[in-house]
Design a protein around this motif. Structure first.
Motif, mmCIF file in Angstrom:
data_model
loop_
_atom_site.group_PDB
_atom_site.id
_atom_site.type_symbol
_atom_site.label_atom_id
_atom_site.label_comp_id
_atom_site.label_asym_id
_atom_site.label_seq_id
_atom_site.Cartn_x
_atom_site.Cartn_y
_atom_site.Cartn_z
ATOM 1 N N LYS A 22 0.834 -1.215 0.000
ATOM 2 C CA LYS A 22 0.000 0.000 0.000
ATOM 3 C C LYS A 22 0.868 1.264 0.000
ATOM 4 O O LYS A 22 0.567 2.236 -0.695
ATOM 5 C CB LYS A 22 -0.938 -0.010 1.212
ATOM 6 N N ASN A 26 0.917 4.081 -2.863
ATOM 7 C CA ASN A 26 0.656 5.464 -2.453
ATOM 8 C C ASN A 26 1.759 6.409 -2.952
ATOM 9 O O ASN A 26 1.474 7.477 -3.501
ATOM 10 C CB ASN A 26 0.528 5.530 -0.933
ATOM 11 N N ILE A 45 -5.959 5.255 -6.464
ATOM 12 C CA ILE A 45 -5.514 4.200 -5.543
ATOM 13 C C ILE A 45 -6.624 3.173 -5.324
ATOM 14 O O ILE A 45 -6.372 1.967 -5.287
ATOM 15 C CB ILE A 45 -5.010 4.791 -4.212
ATOM 16 N N MET A 49 -6.179 -0.808 -5.858
ATOM 17 C CA MET A 49 -6.397 -1.754 -4.769
ATOM 18 C C MET A 49 -7.559 -2.712 -5.095
ATOM 19 O O MET A 49 -7.521 -3.881 -4.717
ATOM 20 C CB MET A 49 -6.638 -1.021 -3.450
#
Length: 153
Positions: A22, A26, A45, A49
């Motif tokens: 993550k 990011n 994002i 994801m």
């Protein structure tokens, strides 16, 4: 669209420091936002994801090809990042990832998405390309690997 059109020097990072998948995504999304590839980082994002939940993008040999397709993406692009330390990605070979190739694809770019992903995966399956990745010592080395590789397509 050819992969050489989406690989740009300002989207290549060497020795990126991150501890989780993550965090990697990011930081790479930050770069996309800073360079104007995406308009809304959080929306992008979420699309990346969501794709990760469908199945891992860690293809093995220390490589991951996460991707997000979203209306926030203004132009197709790929960020190439060599991580300073490997990160767990739940890869197909259960090994952590050292190289991340994050694709950004506009919502209407379905065919473009498949073509870029196919070309990139084809390059990364080449033993010579993977050996060169391991030997790379700089951002310039990474850029040159893909310039040469694209010429051979």
């Amino acid at each position: 669209m050819n992969i050489s059109q989406v690989i740009k020097p300002n989207l290549v990072l060497y020795d990126l420091v991150a501890n989780t998948k993550k965090e990697v995504i990011n930081k790479l999304a930050d770069l996309y936002q800073k360079t104007g590839v995406i308009q809304e980082k959080e929306a992008y994002i979420i699309s990346v994801m969501k794709r990760e939940e469908e199945g891992t993008t860690g293809i093995g040999d220390g490589i991951a090809i996460p991707h997000g397709q979203s209306e926030t993406v203004k132009e197709s692009a790929v960020v190439i990042a060599k991580l300073k330390e490997p990160v767990e990605w739940h890869s197909l070979d259960d090994l952590p990832v050292k190289y991340v190739f994050l694709l950004a694809i506009p919502d209407e770019g379905d065919q473009e998405h498949l073509k870029i992903l196919s070309q990139l995966a084809g390059l990364l399956m080449d033993d010579d390309v993977r050996i060169q990745l391991e030997k790379s010592k700089s951002k310039v080395d990474l850029i040159n690997i893909f310039k040469k590789g694209v010429d051979q397509l």
